[in-house]
Structures are given as structure tokens and as C-alpha cells.
Design a protein around this motif. Structure first.
Motif, short mmCIF file in Angstrom:
data_model
loop_
_atom_site.label_atom_id
_atom_site.label_comp_id
_atom_site.label_asym_id
_atom_site.label_seq_id
_atom_site.Cartn_x
_atom_site.Cartn_y
_atom_site.Cartn_z
N ILE A 178 -3.13 3.84 -3.77
CA ILE A 178 -4.41 3.66 -3.08
C ILE A 178 -4.70 4.88 -2.20
O ILE A 178 -3.77 5.47 -1.63
CB ILE A 178 -4.42 2.36 -2.23
CG1 ILE A 178 -5.80 2.10 -1.63
CG2 ILE A 178 -3.33 2.39 -1.17
CD1 ILE A 178 -5.95 0.69 -1.04
N VAL A 179 -5.95 5.26 -2.12
CA VAL A 179 -6.35 6.39 -1.29
C VAL A 179 -7.39 5.94 -0.28
O VAL A 179 -8.30 5.17 -0.61
CB VAL A 179 -6.90 7.56 -2.16
CG1 VAL A 179 -8.10 7.13 -3.00
CG2 VAL A 179 -7.26 8.76 -1.29
N ALA A 180 -7.23 6.40 0.95
CA ALA A 180 -8.24 6.16 1.99
C ALA A 180 -9.18 7.36 2.03
O ALA A 180 -8.75 8.48 2.34
CB ALA A 180 -7.58 5.96 3.34
N GLU A 232 -10.78 7.22 -11.85
CA GLU A 232 -10.44 7.79 -13.15
C GLU A 232 -8.93 7.89 -13.35
O GLU A 232 -8.44 7.81 -14.47
CB GLU A 232 -11.09 9.18 -13.32
CG GLU A 232 -12.57 9.12 -13.66
CD GLU A 232 -13.15 10.49 -13.94
OE1 GLU A 232 -12.37 11.48 -13.88
OE2 GLU A 232 -14.36 10.57 -14.20
N VAL A 233 -8.18 8.08 -12.26
CA VAL A 233 -6.72 8.19 -12.39
C VAL A 233 -6.01 6.88 -12.02
O VAL A 233 -4.79 6.82 -11.95
CB VAL A 233 -6.17 9.36 -11.54
CG1 VAL A 233 -6.77 10.67 -11.99
CG2 VAL A 233 -6.41 9.13 -10.05
N GLY A 234 -6.80 5.83 -11.74
CA GLY A 234 -6.22 4.51 -11.52
C GLY A 234 -5.82 4.21 -10.10
O GLY A 234 -4.96 3.35 -9.85
N LEU A 235 -6.41 4.89 -9.12
CA LEU A 235 -6.11 4.62 -7.72
C LEU A 235 -7.07 3.59 -7.14
O LEU A 235 -8.26 3.58 -7.44
CB LEU A 235 -6.22 5.91 -6.89
CG LEU A 235 -5.18 6.99 -7.14
CD1 LEU A 235 -5.52 8.24 -6.34
CD2 LEU A 235 -3.78 6.51 -6.79
N LYS A 236 -6.54 2.71 -6.31
CA LYS A 236 -7.38 1.82 -5.51
C LYS A 236 -7.99 2.62 -4.37
O LYS A 236 -7.57 3.75 -4.08
CB LYS A 236 -6.57 0.64 -4.98
CG LYS A 236 -6.02 -0.28 -6.06
CD LYS A 236 -5.28 -1.44 -5.42
CE LYS A 236 -4.81 -2.45 -6.46
NZ LYS A 236 -3.72 -1.91 -7.32
N ILE A 237 -8.97 2.00 -3.68
CA ILE A 237 -9.73 2.76 -2.68
C ILE A 237 -9.92 1.94 -1.41
O ILE A 237 -10.29 0.76 -1.46
CB ILE A 237 -11.12 3.14 -3.23
CG1 ILE A 237 -10.96 4.12 -4.41
CG2 ILE A 237 -11.99 3.76 -2.15
CD1 ILE A 237 -12.19 4.23 -5.27
N MET A 238 -9.65 2.57 -0.27
CA MET A 238 -10.07 2.05 1.02
C MET A 238 -11.06 3.04 1.63
O MET A 238 -10.80 4.25 1.63
CB MET A 238 -8.89 1.85 1.99
CG MET A 238 -9.35 1.34 3.37
SD MET A 238 -8.01 0.80 4.47
CE MET A 238 -7.38 2.39 5.05
N LEU A 239 -12.18 2.55 2.13
CA LEU A 239 -13.09 3.39 2.90
C LEU A 239 -12.73 3.27 4.37
O LEU A 239 -12.57 2.17 4.89
CB LEU A 239 -14.55 2.97 2.66
CG LEU A 239 -15.12 3.20 1.26
CD1 LEU A 239 -16.62 2.94 1.25
CD2 LEU A 239 -14.83 4.62 0.76
N PHE A 259 0.85 -1.19 0.00
CA PHE A 259 0.00 0.00 0.00
C PHE A 259 0.89 1.25 0.00
O PHE A 259 1.65 1.48 0.94
CB PHE A 259 -0.90 0.03 1.23
CG PHE A 259 -2.01 -0.98 1.22
CD1 PHE A 259 -2.60 -1.38 0.05
CD2 PHE A 259 -2.47 -1.51 2.42
CE1 PHE A 259 -3.63 -2.31 0.05
CE2 PHE A 259 -3.50 -2.43 2.43
CZ PHE A 259 -4.09 -2.84 1.25
N LYS A 260 0.76 2.03 -1.04
CA LYS A 260 1.44 3.34 -1.11
C LYS A 260 0.32 4.37 -1.04
O LYS A 260 -0.09 4.93 -2.06
CB LYS A 260 2.25 3.44 -2.39
CG LYS A 260 3.26 2.30 -2.56
CD LYS A 260 3.85 2.28 -3.96
CE LYS A 260 4.77 1.07 -4.14
NZ LYS A 260 5.31 1.00 -5.52
#
Length: 427
Positions: free
Chosen positions: A113-115, A154-161, A85-86
Motif C-alpha cells: 500500500i502507498v500513501a 497498475e502494479v497492484g498497490l493499495k492506496i491511502m490518501l 499495512f506494508k
């Protein structure tokens, strides 16, 4: 009677055969048995046995689908947990919209990835958990989260809620005076009225607090109110996580007392979340109690909000910080070996100020970029190359309108951003 027994054993054999052979010959077996019954059983009985056959076949097929669904979920978890995870935490701006720029700029430094961080308030005077209320910080509303999902993908980031819970006070009963913020006397009167209101508020939690980790009910009845309200909040976002195919889901953040005193509640909540969302699940434990959590075995990775105090110095050097990290690292690795789950810093970062390593959760000092750079560098050197370390979610990436501010956690637009980029893009 003999014919009924034959029917029973034929159906039973069919069931066993189908289970063993993964249903590859469903149609031919169905036809064979059905023709056999038509030849030996009266017309009225044919419908009954046909329904019985269909019921068994339906059960077999659904059992297979459930197995395949669970296997798919397991594969999904293994795939997402196979890459470091970066990450960045992103709470957005106070007012919308979010826009694409924050996410594209994250991507440029190597973030994968973005939280996204929705936030609810637990009112300490009536134990209500409220979310999406009027005047809430836009970036933490459900509308903003869905917007963030779209922009991140849209920019290819994974997602954590990563839903948060904050202590608050319901002020709906406060008779607020009119205030003119250009008039100092009016402001004083407004402040006096607010102080009187807050001093009179009857607090129903164990103690009045500004930190979520202290939140806890005074008695069992009140605990049920909090527990049920929080569960509804988390399950709402579990549904969202499932609907957007989120790559990870965090069931709680720094709820220290609740996590330590009510582990059975959390185990139950984890089970309920898993019925909705099939991806990896974690909990973000506070730095001072991460190894006291007893439900790590029910989760997919160990989340730590890593605000460990490392130095009392104004500008600590990397060499000093590496030494300070070692006993902390030993504790973390000990837990990792015990539980057998990877470690993620679900929150980690420092303000660009003097003494930021003394109280990393919040500093008070002059601007000091070097301190922030050294703290980041020492952490990366200490953990990044460990096989059991799955990565970080930096607190926090800022929206464009905060770029001029040096007194905050964001590394954006500072020398620290270069450090992050080097480590995130390290082969």
C-alpha cells in the motif's frame, strides 16, 4: 370508513411482512393488495392507494439498499484492516510526471500500500488554505495524486490518501527585486528584500511557525475561517478517495494544537467524511501527543507519526534501541487496549545520518547507514509481530532522481532496503 381502515391495516401488514422477509415476495404481495383495492374502492381512489402502496414499497427498498450499502462499507473496512499495512509514503518529484518506476520498485521490496500525499498551505497572514498553486511541488498536486493512483493500481498497490497542511506566507504583495543568481550582490539584495517583507507580515495565527502542529487561530472568528477552509480541502480529497475506491483515508496529519483544542470539530469532520467515503478513516497524530487525542473512537485505526526519540548516541545498537522502545510500546499498547482499535505508524523512518535516533524528525550529521539500519531493525523487532499492530507507512520512498542522495530519509538503494524487504516478506 371501514374500507379505509382495512386499507390501512393491509398496507401496514405488507410493510412489516416485507421488512421481515427481505422483500422476496414483493411482486406477488403488490399484486394481491392492488387487486383487493381495485375490487373494493372506486376508480378515483385507486390511484391514491396505488401511489401509497408504491411509496411504502419504495421506502422499504431504499431502506434495504441503505442497510446493504452500510454493510458493504463495514465489510470493506474489515477486509482492508485484516492485512498488515506494508506501506510507503510517496510525495513524488518536484516536476512531473511521476512514472511507473517508483511504484514498481516499492512493490519489489514487498510494499502492498502507498500513501499519496497532497499538500496545501495555510497562509499565516490571511488564513487562506491554498492548494494546486503555481510553482507547487508537483508530487503534492491533485494532478500528481491522480497520476499516482493510476500508476499504483497498475502494479497492484493499495492506496491511502493522506492530505497534509503546511504553514506558509502569502507573498503576492511582495515587490520582488530582479535577481541574478550568478551575481552574489544581486542575491544579497534579494535576500534582504525577502527578510524585510517577512518581518513586516502581520501574522493572524497564534504564533509564527514552520511546523503544522503549532497552527492555531488567535480567536474564534479566525478559527472559523481556518476550520471551514480546511474542511473544504479535506472533503475535496474525500470525494477523490471515494471516486478512486481508496483503501484508506487520513483526515489530518500532526495538527497537534488543532486536534487537542478542537475535538468536536474533528468529530464533525469525521461524520462529514463518512457521508462521502465509506472506507477506513484515520488521523495521523504526532508522536508526543497521540495518547491525548480524544476522538480515536470515531476512527477505524489509530495513526501515529512515530518519530520517537530513542537514543543520544551517534550509532545506537539494536539492543539499546529495543530497551528504549519498551516504555514507548507500553504507552501505545495501553491506548490500544483502551480504544480497541489497531495501531498504524502512518509515518515512520529515519535519516541515514549520525544521531538519527536523537531527533528522528530531522538530523544533522555525517552519513551513517548503520544508524538507519539499526533503528529500522529495532522497530520491526519491537512491533511487527504484535496482533494489535497493523503496520507502517515508511517516510519516505524516493523518486529515481534522489537515489544519489544519502542525506535523507529514503531507505531506497541503501542497506536499510534489505531490512525492509526481509520484514515485509516475513511469513
Amino acid at each position: 370508513m371501514e374500507m379505509l381502515w382495512r386499507a390501512y391495516f393491509s398496507l401496514n401488514s405488507c410493510y412489516v411482512y416485507l421488512k421481515k422477509n427481505n422483500h422476496t415476495t414483493l411482486i406477488s404481495i403488490f399484486d394481491y393488495i392492488l387487486i383487493g383495492f381495485i375490487n373494493h374502492i372506486a376508480f378515483k381512489m385507486r390511484t391514491i392507494f396505488t401511489l401509497l402502496i408504491l411509496t411504502i414499497l419504495y421506502s422499504c427498498i431504499n431502506s434495504s439498499k441503505a442497510d446493504q450499502s452500510q454493510q458493504s462499507a463495514n465489510n470493506f473496512s474489515q477486509n482492508i484492516l485484516s492485512e498488515k499495512f506494508k506501506g510507503m509514503n510517496y510525495t513524488g518529484p518536484g516536476r512531473g510526471p511521476l512514472g511507473t518506476e517508483p511504484f514498481s520498485s516499492m512493490k519489489e521490496v514487498g510494499t502492498n500500500i502507498v500513501a499519496l500525499v497532497p499538500e496545501a498551505s495555510l497562509f499565516q497572514n490571511n488564513l487562506k488554505v491554498v492548494h494546486d498553486f503555481e510553482g507547487q511541488w508537483y508530487g503534492e498536486t491533485s494532478t500528481a495524486i491522480l497520476e499516482g493512483v493510476k500508476q499504483a493500481k497498475e502494479v497492484g498497490l493499495k492506496i491511502m490518501l493522506k492530505p497534509h497542511l503546511e504553514p506558509g506566507i502569502d507573498v503576492s504583495d511582495w515587490e520582488r527585486p530582479e535577481v541574478d543568481f550568478t551575481d552574489s550582490l544581486s542575491i544579497v539584495e534579494y535576500g534582504k528584500s525577502a527578510k524585510e517583507f517577512f518581518n513586516k507580515v502581520d501574522i493572524k495565527v497564534r504564533k509564527r511557525t514552520n511546523w503544522r502542529g503549532d497552527l492555531m487561530a488567535k480567536n474564534d472568528d479566525d478559527w472559523l475561517l481556518i476550520a471551514n477552509a480546511y474542511e473544504q480541502y479535506i472533503l475535496k480529497y474525500a470525494v477523490m478517495a471515494d471516486s478512486i475506491n481508496a483503501d484508506a483515508f487520513c483526515i489530518g496529519t500532526e495538527l497537534k494544537v488543532m486536534a487537542l483544542e478542537k475535538p468536536d470539530y474533528w468529530r464533525s469532520l469525521i461524520k462529514k467524511v463518512r457521508k462521502i467515503y465509506k472506507g477506513p478513516i484515520t488521523y495521523a497524530a504526532n508522536w508526543d501527543s497521540f495518547d491525548q487525542i480524544t476522538f480515536w473512537d470515531d476512527l477505524d485505526f489509530i495513526g501515529i507519526d512515530a518519530y520517537f526519540p530513542l537514543s543520544d548516541n551517534k550509532t545506537p545498537q539494536v539492543e539499546e534501541l529495543l530497551i528504549s522502545w519498551q516504555p514507548v510500546k507500553d504507552r501505545i499498547e495501553k491506548l490500544q487496549r483502551k480504544v480497541g482499535k489497531p495501531i498504524v505508524f502512518t509515518e515512520w523512518g529515519y535519516e541515514s545520518e549520525d544521531y538519527a535516533g536523537k531527533t528522528p524528525w530531522g538530523s544533522e550529521g555525517e552519513v551513517n547507514i548503520e544508524t538507519q539500519v539499526n533503528l529500522y531493525e529495532s522497530t520491526f523487532q519491537s512491533f511487527w509481530d504484535e496482533s494489535w499492530f497493523l503496520g507502517v507507512f515508511i517516510w519516505r520512498w524516493s523518486p529515481p532522481n534522489e537515489l544519489g542522495s544519502s542525506y535523507n530519509f529514503t531507505p531506497r538503494g541503501k542497506q536499510t532496503e534489505t531490512v525492509i524487504k526481509e520484514w515485509f516478506n516475513k511469513e
